[in-house]
Design an enzyme around this catalytic site. Structure first.
Site, PDB file in Angstrom:
ATOM      1  N   GLU A 181     -44.050  18.218  -8.102  1.00 24.90           N
ATOM      2  CA  GLU A 181     -43.836  17.155  -7.113  1.00 24.90           C
ATOM      3  C   GLU A 181     -43.036  17.697  -5.935  1.00 24.90           C
ATOM      4  O   GLU A 181     -43.304  17.346  -4.783  1.00 24.90           O
ATOM      5  CB  GLU A 181     -43.117  15.960  -7.743  1.00 24.90           C
ATOM      6  CG  GLU A 181     -43.965  15.146  -8.695  1.00 24.90           C
ATOM      7  CD  GLU A 181     -45.064  14.313  -8.026  1.00 24.90           C
ATOM      8  OE1 GLU A 181     -45.097  14.221  -6.785  1.00 24.90           O
ATOM      9  OE2 GLU A 181     -45.893  13.759  -8.771  1.00 24.90           O
ATOM     10  N   TYR A 228     -57.404  12.999 -13.264  1.00 29.89           N
ATOM     11  CA  TYR A 228     -55.937  12.971 -13.286  1.00 29.89           C
ATOM     12  C   TYR A 228     -55.436  11.529 -13.339  1.00 29.89           C
ATOM     13  O   TYR A 228     -54.570  11.188 -14.149  1.00 29.89           O
ATOM     14  CB  TYR A 228     -55.393  13.694 -12.047  1.00 29.89           C
ATOM     15  CG  TYR A 228     -53.902  13.589 -11.884  1.00 29.89           C
ATOM     16  CD1 TYR A 228     -53.039  14.302 -12.710  1.00 29.89           C
ATOM     17  CD2 TYR A 228     -53.351  12.766 -10.898  1.00 29.89           C
ATOM     18  CE1 TYR A 228     -51.665  14.199 -12.565  1.00 29.89           C
ATOM     19  CE2 TYR A 228     -51.982  12.656 -10.748  1.00 29.89           C
ATOM     20  CZ  TYR A 228     -51.144  13.371 -11.589  1.00 29.89           C
ATOM     21  OH  TYR A 228     -49.783  13.255 -11.451  1.00 29.89           O
ATOM     22  N   TRP A 245     -51.145  15.558  -2.874  1.00 35.12           N
ATOM     23  CA  TRP A 245     -51.093  15.873  -4.297  1.00 35.12           C
ATOM     24  C   TRP A 245     -52.353  16.593  -4.755  1.00 35.12           C
ATOM     25  O   TRP A 245     -52.290  17.448  -5.631  1.00 35.12           O
ATOM     26  CB  TRP A 245     -50.844  14.608  -5.117  1.00 35.12           C
ATOM     27  CG  TRP A 245     -50.771  14.906  -6.579  1.00 35.12           C
ATOM     28  CD1 TRP A 245     -51.648  14.527  -7.538  1.00 35.12           C
ATOM     29  CD2 TRP A 245     -49.782  15.700  -7.255  1.00 35.12           C
ATOM     30  NE1 TRP A 245     -51.271  15.023  -8.771  1.00 35.12           N
ATOM     31  CE2 TRP A 245     -50.124  15.740  -8.621  1.00 35.12           C
ATOM     32  CE3 TRP A 245     -48.635  16.373  -6.831  1.00 35.12           C
ATOM     33  CZ2 TRP A 245     -49.366  16.431  -9.567  1.00 35.12           C
ATOM     34  CZ3 TRP A 245     -47.885  17.056  -7.777  1.00 35.12           C
ATOM     35  CH2 TRP A 245     -48.251  17.086  -9.130  1.00 35.12           C
TER      36      TRP A 245
END
Length: 196
Positions: free
Chosen positions: A44, A22, A52
């Site tokens: 988000e 990522y 995350w």
């Protein structure tokens, strides 16, 4: 960039292969596609209070549960779909965030029709990637005047879970700001945009 333990890589991604991929191929790369920006903004918001990597591991399940984050579909959903999503173990089951996603889809459609969702979001950086070229993680702010302005505007449009810290994380992920550390290979591999 093949070595996931490269000491020069931004340290927040650690050595988890999913996180490293990522970081290397998505995070901080300028995104202009409105639907991708919508998905990223919503995810988000789901990340609030979590890490995350938790969201990243569930991203495929989120995409399946939320019809590929197609705003025109999500804007038609109501209580029946909220109840279904609250029973889906593959996603983060939070009523406020789920209901906020549906409201956000309706807001997206209004903004897209009015001026375009991507131009609306990118207007907070003047349409370019902002860059402070941080040397250390401690150089990176939690929020900025631009993320605070974006937060206020998104809330006024009907979005939820878009506080200034969340919008700054979104801006980082969407490449509106370049917060790869100065010696990170992901920064070196692309052109440096204008400074903040």
């Amino acid at each position: 960039m093949e070595n996931p333990e490269d000491p020069k890589r931004c340290p927040w991604c650690g050595a988890d292969p999913l996180y490293v991929a990522y970081h290397d191929s998505e995070w901080g790369r300028p995104e202009r596609d409105p639907q991708r920006l919508f998905e990223l903004l919503i995810l988000e918001g789901f990340q609030a209070g979590l890490s995350w990597i938790t969201i990243l591991r569930k991203r495929d399940s989120f995409r399946a549960a939320f019809a590929g984050f197609r705003p025109e579909t999500l804007a038609t959903w109501g209580e029946a779909e909220i109840a279904r999503l609250l029973a889906d173990r593959g996603i983060v089951r939070h009523r406020g965030k789920i209901a906020g996603t549906l409201r956000g889809a309706r807001a997206f459609l209004r903004i897209e029709a009015r001026e375009g969702f991507s131009p609306f979001l990118w207007s907070f950086t003047g349409g370019v990637t902002l860059d402070a070229c941080p040397a250390r993680m401690s150089d990176i702010p939690a929020s900025t005047p631009q993320s605070a302005a974006m937060s206020r505007a998104l809330k006024a449009e009907g979005f939820a879970f878009v506080g200034p810290t969340i919008t700054y994380a979104f801006m980082q992920a969407a490449g509106m700001v370049n917060d790869h550390l100065a010696d990170c290979p992901a920064r070196i591999s692309r052109k440096t945009p204008r400074a903040i």
